[in-house]
Scaffold this active site. Structure first.
Site, PDB file in Angstrom:
ATOM      1  NE  ARG A 188       6.762   0.888   5.551  1.00 52.05           N
ATOM      2  CZ  ARG A 188       5.478   0.540   5.428  1.00 52.05           C
ATOM      3  NH1 ARG A 188       5.141  -0.704   5.144  1.00 52.05           N
ATOM      4  NH2 ARG A 188       4.536   1.447   5.594  1.00 52.05           N
TER       5      ARG A 188
ATOM      6  CE  LYS B  86      27.518  -6.259  -3.675  1.00 52.91           C
ATOM      7  NZ  LYS B  86      27.787  -5.476  -4.903  1.00 52.91           N
TER       8      LYS B  86
ATOM      9  CG  HIS C 213       3.369   4.970   8.537  1.00 48.66           C
ATOM     10  ND1 HIS C 213       3.676   5.785   7.463  1.00 48.66           N
ATOM     11  CD2 HIS C 213       2.937   3.791   7.996  1.00 48.66           C
ATOM     12  CE1 HIS C 213       3.443   5.129   6.337  1.00 48.66           C
ATOM     13  NE2 HIS C 213       2.997   3.920   6.632  1.00 48.66           N
TER      14      HIS C 213
ATOM     15  NE  ARG D  84      -1.456  -2.441   2.764  1.00 47.06           N
ATOM     16  CZ  ARG D  84      -1.288  -3.673   2.273  1.00 47.06           C
ATOM     17  NH1 ARG D  84      -2.123  -4.143   1.385  1.00 47.06           N
ATOM     18  NH2 ARG D  84      -0.284  -4.427   2.666  1.00 47.06           N
ATOM     19  CB  THR D  85       3.343   2.656   2.367  1.00 44.58           C
ATOM     20  OG1 THR D  85       2.487   2.447   3.488  1.00 44.58           O
ATOM     21  CG2 THR D  85       4.060   3.987   2.535  1.00 44.58           C
TER      22      THR D  85
END
Length: 334
Positions: free
Chosen positions: A133, A112, A161, A82-83
């Site tokens: 995120r 790495k 959020h 969704r986001t």
């Protein structure tokens, strides 16, 4: 002016005229968006007005060229549908383009050993804004400290959020018509639910009553409850949804997040603690709304979807309009 008899690539006067079209009406030009603490009521109202304008534009034209030439990087260290899709759609509807790093981060330079600081410093060479995120609390602030382009927090572990909270607040306003005088009930994972944390903080700017419904191990964190108490908001915790459902104007439901549990035995004990069914909804007001940041995993039955009070899919669409408004503001386009 010419060089060696050639026409210059850029005309200075044209650039000056174009620069006048860059405005900072939201006061967000070049800013990071890391926390809901950045938003007061006046700014929220301006964002909501701009989101409504974005909705009208999409309904009339589908898209525009407002951010043509601008590039957004979606850097998602956690899975998202969704986001990430909402931000990508928002940017593309504004005429911009996207570098989507939403899958396979574990196979990138991160595997790495590259630090988050170096990752954002590399990616900023290609883009004008980074949406991040990350599973760790405070990661968005770290990225913003090192990046020279704006960073938008799309969720930092159990932290915040902010764009979800903005779209949640916008949805309440659009659905009910006001943000004052409401009884808001939050249900589910209140301990790890960053959407609950951010929305609660925003709601403290309004005259609301808050009810927090959760099992004991998923109670709202004490530091956030202390903010609620300090703000003088009428708030109460309970384990029983039936105690508060009848007076709810907003029922905000969250899933129990399996990925946040170190002990899966605890998850199994609480995963089905609350289920919103048609029977539960029969006890609620005829004019109220049910919201959910999604995804759901059983806490709202599918039979509730046809109830006109179920606002969670309208909530998703509102997210695109709010994020369009934010991107235009951060990148300085009116």
């Amino acid at each position: 002016m010419t060089t060696n008899g050639m026409t210059p690539l850029f005309d200075l006067e044209t650039l000056r005229k174009e620069a006048k079209s860059y405005t900072d009406e939201l006061g967000l030009l070049g800013q990071d968006i890391l926390s809901v603490a950045q938003f007061d009521k006046e700014l929220l109202e301006r964002i909501f007005l701009r989101a409504r304008e974005m909705r009208e534009m999409v309904e009339l034209n589908g898209s525009c060229d407002l951010l043509r030439g601008k590039v957004l990087t979606c850097l998602f260290y956690e899975p998202s549908t969704r986001t990430s899709s909402s931000f990508i759609s928002a940017m593309e509807r504004l005429g911009g383009s996207v570098i989507p790093i939403t899958q396979g981060v574990q196979f990138s330079s991160v595997a790495k050993g590259e630090s988050l600081a170096d990752t954002v410093r590399v990616l900023e060479q290609f883009c004008d804004v980074i949406v991040l995120r990350h599973p760790e609390l405070g990661s968005a602030k770290i990225a913003a400290d090192y990046a020279s382009v704006p960073v938008i927090n799309a969720g930092d572990g159990p932290g915040e959020h902010p764009t979800q909270a903005l779209l949640d607040l916008f949805t309440i306003r659009e659905e009910i018509g006001t943000l004052d005088g409401l009884n808001v009930v939050m249900v589910g994972d209140l301990r790890y639910g960053r959407t609950v944390h951010s929305l609660t903080k925003l709601l403290l700017q309004y005259k609301v009553n808050l009810r927090f419904v959760s099992p004991e191990i998923l109670r709202l964190p004490l530091n956030i409850m202390n903010q609620v108490i300090d703000a003088g908001v009428d708030a109460r915790e309970t384990h029983d949804l039936s105690e508060v459902i009848e007076k709810a104007d907003v029922l905000y439901v969250t899933r129990v997040q399996k990925e946040r549990f170190a002990d899966l035995t605890q998850y199994e004990e609480v995963k089905n603690y609350f289920e919103i069914t048609p029977e539960i909804m029969s006890k609620a007001k005829s004019k109220m709304i049910v919201m959910h940041p999604l995804p759901r995993v059983g806490e709202i039955h599918y039979a509730v979807d046809s109830d006109p009070r179920a606002a969670y899919f309208r909530q998703v669409k509102n997210g695109m309009y709010v994020r369009m408004a934010l991107l235009a503001g951060v990148l300085g386009r009116a």
